[in-house]
Design a protein around this motif. Sequence first.
Motif, PDB file in Angstrom:
ATOM      1  N   ILE A   1       0.875  -1.173   0.000  1.00 17.11           N
ATOM      2  CA  ILE A   1       0.000   0.000   0.000  1.00 17.11           C
ATOM      3  C   ILE A   1       0.908   1.217   0.000  1.00 17.11           C
ATOM      4  CG2 ILE A   1      -1.837   1.257   1.196  1.00 17.11           C
ATOM      5  CD1 ILE A   1      -2.728  -1.357   2.445  1.00 17.11           C
ATOM      6  N   LEU A   2       0.782   2.038  -1.026  1.00 13.82           N
ATOM      7  CA  LEU A   2       1.688   3.167  -1.218  1.00 13.82           C
ATOM      8  C   LEU A   2       0.914   4.481  -1.237  1.00 13.82           C
ATOM      9  CD1 LEU A   2       3.658   1.426  -4.061  1.00 13.82           C
ATOM     10  CD2 LEU A   2       4.632   2.004  -1.848  1.00 13.82           C
ATOM     11  N   GLY A   3       1.629   5.574  -0.933  1.00 10.93           N
ATOM     12  CA  GLY A   3       1.030   6.897  -0.988  1.00 10.93           C
ATOM     13  C   GLY A   3       0.322   7.320   0.295  1.00 10.93           C
ATOM     14  N   LEU A   4       0.601   6.609   1.389  1.00 14.26           N
ATOM     15  CA  LEU A   4      -0.038   6.951   2.666  1.00 14.26           C
ATOM     16  C   LEU A   4       0.468   8.290   3.197  1.00 14.26           C
ATOM     17  CD1 LEU A   4       0.233   3.469   4.450  1.00 14.26           C
ATOM     18  CD2 LEU A   4      -1.772   4.412   3.299  1.00 14.26           C
ATOM     19  N   THR A   5      -0.445   9.080   3.726  1.00 15.77           N
ATOM     20  CA  THR A   5      -0.100  10.346   4.381  1.00 15.77           C
ATOM     21  C   THR A   5      -0.889  10.447   5.681  1.00 15.77           C
ATOM     22  OG1 THR A   5      -1.886  11.640   3.387  1.00 15.77           O
ATOM     23  CG2 THR A   5       0.144  11.436   2.096  1.00 15.77           C
ATOM     24  N   ARG A   6      -0.663  11.532   6.438  1.00 13.57           N
ATOM     25  CA  ARG A   6      -1.429  11.738   7.662  1.00 13.57           C
ATOM     26  C   ARG A   6      -2.920  11.909   7.380  1.00 13.57           C
ATOM     27  NH1 ARG A   6       0.928  13.652  12.406  1.00 13.57           N
ATOM     28  NH2 ARG A   6      -1.224  13.661  13.163  1.00 13.57           N
ATOM     29  N   GLY A   7      -3.223  12.307   6.158  1.00 17.25           N
ATOM     30  CA  GLY A   7      -4.629  12.518   5.807  1.00 17.25           C
ATOM     31  C   GLY A   7      -5.339  11.279   5.284  1.00 17.25           C
ATOM     32  N   THR A   8      -4.601  10.163   5.163  1.00 16.27           N
ATOM     33  CA  THR A   8      -5.196   8.929   4.644  1.00 16.27           C
ATOM     34  C   THR A   8      -6.190   8.350   5.646  1.00 16.27           C
ATOM     35  OG1 THR A   8      -3.211   8.416   3.352  1.00 16.27           O
ATOM     36  CG2 THR A   8      -4.710   6.595   3.844  1.00 16.27           C
ATOM     37  N   THR A   9      -7.358   7.948   5.141  1.00 12.36           N
ATOM     38  CA  THR A   9      -8.390   7.344   5.985  1.00 12.36           C
ATOM     39  C   THR A   9      -8.686   5.925   5.506  1.00 12.36           C
ATOM     40  OG1 THR A   9     -10.230   8.046   4.591  1.00 12.36           O
ATOM     41  CG2 THR A   9      -9.444   9.629   6.259  1.00 12.36           C
ATOM     42  N   SER A  10      -9.511   5.238   6.289  1.00 13.20           N
ATOM     43  CA  SER A  10      -9.927   3.885   5.893  1.00 13.20           C
ATOM     44  C   SER A  10     -10.686   3.929   4.572  1.00 13.20           C
ATOM     45  CB  SER A  10     -10.795   3.261   6.980  1.00 13.20           C
ATOM     46  OG  SER A  10     -11.932   4.065   7.240  1.00 13.20           O
ATOM     47  N   ALA A  11     -11.364   5.045   4.309  1.00 13.60           N
ATOM     48  CA  ALA A  11     -12.105   5.180   3.047  1.00 13.60           C
ATOM     49  C   ALA A  11     -11.143   5.215   1.861  1.00 13.60           C
ATOM     50  CB  ALA A  11     -12.957   6.447   3.076  1.00 13.60           C
ATOM     51  N   HIS A  12     -10.012   5.912   1.999  1.00 13.03           N
ATOM     52  CA  HIS A  12      -9.030   5.967   0.911  1.00 13.03           C
ATOM     53  C   HIS A  12      -8.453   4.577   0.635  1.00 13.03           C
ATOM     54  CE1 HIS A  12      -8.733  10.350   2.159  1.00 13.03           C
ATOM     55  NE2 HIS A  12      -8.987  10.423   0.862  1.00 13.03           N
ATOM     56  N   ILE A  13      -8.127   3.839   1.699  1.00 13.54           N
ATOM     57  CA  ILE A  13      -7.539   2.510   1.523  1.00 13.54           C
ATOM     58  C   ILE A  13      -8.555   1.566   0.885  1.00 13.54           C
ATOM     59  CG2 ILE A  13      -6.613   0.506   2.758  1.00 13.54           C
ATOM     60  CD1 ILE A  13      -5.402   2.503   4.784  1.00 13.54           C
ATOM     61  N   THR A  14      -9.808   1.660   1.313  1.00 12.81           N
ATOM     62  CA  THR A  14     -10.855   0.817   0.745  1.00 12.81           C
ATOM     63  C   THR A  14     -11.073   1.142  -0.722  1.00 12.81           C
ATOM     64  OG1 THR A  14     -11.934   0.672   2.904  1.00 12.81           O
ATOM     65  CG2 THR A  14     -13.264   0.105   0.982  1.00 12.81           C
ATOM     66  N   ARG A  15     -11.087   2.443  -1.037  1.00  8.66           N
ATOM     67  CA  ARG A  15     -11.246   2.842  -2.445  1.00  8.66           C
ATOM     68  C   ARG A  15     -10.065   2.344  -3.278  1.00  8.66           C
ATOM     69  NH1 ARG A  15     -14.693   7.232  -4.521  1.00  8.66           N
ATOM     70  NH2 ARG A  15     -14.242   7.422  -6.737  1.00  8.66           N
ATOM     71  N   ALA A  16      -8.867   2.434  -2.729  1.00  5.51           N
ATOM     72  CA  ALA A  16      -7.677   1.955  -3.438  1.00  5.51           C
ATOM     73  C   ALA A  16      -7.765   0.448  -3.685  1.00  5.51           C
ATOM     74  CB  ALA A  16      -6.420   2.292  -2.656  1.00  5.51           C
ATOM     75  N   ALA A  17      -8.323  -0.290  -2.716  1.00  6.56           N
ATOM     76  CA  ALA A  17      -8.476  -1.737  -2.887  1.00  6.56           C
ATOM     77  C   ALA A  17      -9.443  -2.053  -4.019  1.00  6.56           C
ATOM     78  CB  ALA A  17      -8.960  -2.376  -1.589  1.00  6.56           C
ATOM     79  N   LEU A  18     -10.561  -1.325  -4.080  1.00 12.08           N
ATOM     80  CA  LEU A  18     -11.522  -1.528  -5.168  1.00 12.08           C
ATOM     81  C   LEU A  18     -10.904  -1.152  -6.517  1.00 12.08           C
ATOM     82  CD1 LEU A  18     -14.795  -0.157  -3.526  1.00 12.08           C
ATOM     83  CD2 LEU A  18     -14.336  -2.523  -4.172  1.00 12.08           C
ATOM     84  N   GLU A  19     -10.201  -0.029  -6.539  1.00 11.84           N
ATOM     85  CA  GLU A  19      -9.579   0.404  -7.789  1.00 11.84           C
ATOM     86  C   GLU A  19      -8.524  -0.586  -8.272  1.00 11.84           C
ATOM     87  OE1 GLU A  19      -8.192   4.371  -7.039  1.00 11.84           O
ATOM     88  OE2 GLU A  19     -10.199   5.259  -7.213  1.00 11.84           O
TER      89      GLU A  19
END
Length: 500
Positions: free
Chosen positions: A365-383
């Motif tokens: 999982i790449l591109g994590l920042t302090r602003g990353t949420t569970s929603a971003h990770i979930t969206r990245a998984a779907l994408e």
Amino acid sequence: MSNSDKFILSLDQGTTSSRAIVFNHRGQIVTSAQKPFEQFFPKPGWVEHDPNEIWSTQAGVAAEAIAKAGLNGRNIAAIGITNQRETTIVWDRKTGQPIYNAIVWQDRRTSKFCDDLKAKGYAETIRSKTGLVIDAYFSATKINWILENIPDARQKAENGELCFGTVDSWLTWKFTMGKIHITDVTNASRTMLFNIHSLEWDRELLQIFDIPENMLPEVKSCSEIYSETATTLFATKIPISGIAGDQHAALFGQLCTQPGMAKNTYGTGCFMVMNTGEKPVESKNNLLTTIAWKIGNTTNYALEGSVFVAGAAIQWLRDGINLISSSADSESLANQVKDNGGVYFVPALTGLGAPHWDQYARGTILGLTRGTTSAHITRAALESIAFQSFDVLKAMESDAGKPTLELRVDGGAVTNNLLMQFQADVCNCKVVRPQVLETTALGAAYLAGLAVGYWKNLDDLKNNWSVDRTFIPEMRKFEVDNYLKIWHKAVERSRNWIDE
């Protein structure tokens, strides 16, 4: 009782659950039953199932589905079987008991053996005969592992005391109480032991993998009466008359019966298959050449690209890190953000499949920042599911020499509208979702029904086809290009992670 008063029972034995679906003459679902079974992970990269649990869950849901519909065996015209492919079972011919757990298609324990085969120069021989690349994915190296690692297994095999089978072979053996030891051409074509041109087990390949030929099942077409049930599960005997590996069954269930038609199944993995007609097309882009189906004396071939982890990535978010409570939550959570926030998830949890074939890649999982949420990770998984499918589609278009205008989709994840729209956007083609999503089970039902005259011909089947929704590309090209640029950068970061 006329055909119109009868039904087809389709058994869909998958990687994480066993299902049974009763279909009517219009190809509609009358009733269904499903039961999950345990997944075993004895060591990192190892994946196993209990063959007896596969049987008990499949037998149980078959009886349950019929009972739920208020039917009995006399109401069932035929049984069709479709199954997780490549998963390897070896059992004692006399006792019918497995000598080891089923080694699942996802299992990577034979990666080193595959490297050795490549080093010895066998890649071209195997590819030319089987249409496959050397990989731990396929059955042959799994059989070899069982023979080499289970006490007395090799001696028993040499003595003719053991049977090998993919899951279809195991189920037909059990349903007929050991009367038949068979497989069909599609499952055979995924073992790395079957010559897809001569349609026979290949003795040179058996020598390479050191596997006795007497272990192997008899190879049949996908649509013929193989035998009748012999268990007490049904009060009457029912013909078993259709078998196809899950992706081949889905291609048939989607009625991709003409060359150039393609489907993508979104399940544990993602499997894109394109019908190439009666001649095999050799891939120049690391795809697999495989048998689509054989009906009568006609064999159809296909190109296939296998993505190892698709829906399994969402399962991992749920079960592995408890990010979501159910797979269905993934869409609503991902919709809480307008984009992935720069987060890219390469779900190489069991290596990368087509077109990369990197068994040493691992999830990143790449591109994590302090602003990353569970929603971003979930969206990245779907994408990531759509991105991996895009890579396969582009390789397929290159081999076929023309663009894909329409991609028919099926499997559990296609109810996710966010994913389907994103798939249409990145692939720049129409994504067509049918009304009946259980096209894998439907394909097995169609194959079984054709064999017993329940349906007369393909025209009969085509009358059953209906569309639920078509997704049209909406995203601007520069946005798509940017997504894909960063995705491919992320894929490179994940590759060749493990040193063995």
